[in-house]
Design an enzyme around this catalytic site. Sequence first.
Site, short mmCIF file in Angstrom:
data_model
loop_
_atom_site.label_atom_id
_atom_site.label_comp_id
_atom_site.label_asym_id
_atom_site.label_seq_id
_atom_site.Cartn_x
_atom_site.Cartn_y
_atom_site.Cartn_z
N ARG A 1 49.47 11.94 -12.50
CA ARG A 1 50.22 10.72 -13.39
C ARG A 1 51.17 11.54 -14.21
O ARG A 1 52.15 10.74 -14.55
CB ARG A 1 49.16 10.12 -14.14
CG ARG A 1 48.25 9.07 -13.18
CD ARG A 1 47.30 8.61 -14.21
NE ARG A 1 46.41 9.29 -14.84
CZ ARG A 1 45.27 9.62 -14.29
NH1 ARG A 1 45.08 9.27 -13.09
NH2 ARG A 1 44.33 10.27 -14.98
N GLU B 1 38.14 16.51 -19.35
CA GLU B 1 37.19 15.71 -20.10
C GLU B 1 36.06 15.31 -19.25
O GLU B 1 35.03 15.14 -19.58
CB GLU B 1 38.07 14.48 -20.68
CG GLU B 1 37.32 13.80 -21.90
CD GLU B 1 37.94 12.51 -21.87
OE1 GLU B 1 39.11 12.23 -21.43
OE2 GLU B 1 37.50 11.83 -23.00
#
Length: 176
Positions: free
Chosen positions: A61, A98
């Site tokens: 992204r 994460e």
Amino acid sequence: MISTKLETAIRDIADFPKPGIVFKDITPILKDASLCTEVIDAFVERLDGTAIDVIAGIESRGFLFGLMLANRMNIPFVPIRKKGKLPFETVEEPCELEYGSAILELHTDAILPGQRVLIHDDLLATGGTVNAATRLVKKLGGQVAGYAFVISLDFLKAKERLKHVSENIVTLVSFQ
Ligand code: AMP
């Protein structure tokens, strides 16, 4: 305000890709051409005065606005990708995410020694990804000119940990 428009556009997806993660989906921004232009305008405005030679965008992204911004600034864009995707000779660094871990790579000819590099990704969470990107840039002799993110998850406190590399951290919308 750009932050309000982005807050409205960004879609929260609960428990994606793993239970407990609230995924910030930026695809509604991409469907809105004028909002995409506003994102690039906001980055350009906030980076005014920062000398940047190259933008390094992080898979995948980070490619979306990274390339648009580099094109607007008329400077090169270089992709940082997950291991095994880049065809030429690479340098690599491990990174903690994460939600998982990965190895990131950068082409050895992507950055020349001394070049000032803006590291870009769509979202700053724990900072593990941009830390690895920072090490890749430095491995090739580049200097980190700053960081630019569309979204910052401020509650994870990654900005504090990045500041020792560069104080120049641009984010367009923050979530607490
Ligand atoms: P981190 O390394 O923890 O800062 O994670 C940043 C990277 O993981 C970026 O490439 C993001 O696209 C992705 N990411 C991490 N957390 C999220 C989230 N909650 N929503 C969307 N993307 C995320």
